[in-house]
Design a protein around this motif. Structure first.
Motif, PDB file in Angstrom:
ATOM      1  N   HIS A   8       0.758  -1.273   0.045  1.00 32.23           N
ATOM      2  CA  HIS A   8       0.222  -0.153  -0.067  1.00 32.23           C
ATOM      3  C   HIS A   8       0.991   1.292   0.143  1.00 32.23           C
ATOM      4  N   TYR A  10       0.980   5.213  -0.075  1.00 30.28           N
ATOM      5  CA  TYR A  10       0.304   6.668   0.018  1.00 30.28           C
ATOM      6  C   TYR A  10       1.022   7.705  -1.209  1.00 30.28           C
ATOM      7  N   THR A  52      -4.532   6.511  -2.197  1.00 26.55           N
ATOM      8  CA  THR A  52      -3.532   5.425  -2.284  1.00 26.55           C
ATOM      9  C   THR A  52      -3.331   4.606  -3.531  1.00 26.55           C
ATOM     10  N   SER A  83       2.592   2.970   3.008  1.00 19.64           N
ATOM     11  CA  SER A  83       1.586   3.209   4.153  1.00 19.64           C
ATOM     12  C   SER A  83       1.099   1.628   4.518  1.00 19.64           C
TER      13      SER A  83
END
Length: 105
Positions: A8, A10, A52, A83
């Motif tokens: 993930h 950001y 994201t 993230s």
């Protein structure tokens, strides 16, 4: 989404004119993109300039971070960092408050 190995990421400081397709194209240069989600204003539907990206592998995600961090996209320097997945997403249980309210006498 496959689950194991997903990364993930950001993304921030984006031009409000960019679309999820624009972002996907940037990240696909580094590997398979599982999903892209830009946060939008509830009333206007315009991007708020962050969101994201989920990459299918940690290796590809790391390459994307290294390749895109600090790059200028549509006149703005992108903020790109790893993230953590949102806690509680996809899991059952837990309390988020609510329930019956007590009446005062």
């Amino acid at each position: 989404l496959k689950g194991a190995g997903l990364m993930h990421i950001y993304i921030g400081n984006l031009s409000r004119k960019l679309t999820e397709t624009d972002i996907r194209e940037q990240f696909e240069a580094f590997g398979e993109v599982a999903s892209v989600s830009l946060v939008k204003d509830r009333r206007s539907g315009v991007s708020r300039g962050f969101g994201t990206v989920v990459m299918e592998s940690e290796t590809e995600g790391q390459a994307a971070i290294e390749g895109l961090k600090g790059q200028i996209l549509d006149g703005k320097i992108m903020d790109v960092v790893e993230s953590a997945p949102q806690p509680g997403k996809g899991k059952k249980g837990g309390s988020k408050g609510g329930g019956k309210k007590r009446r005062r006498l």
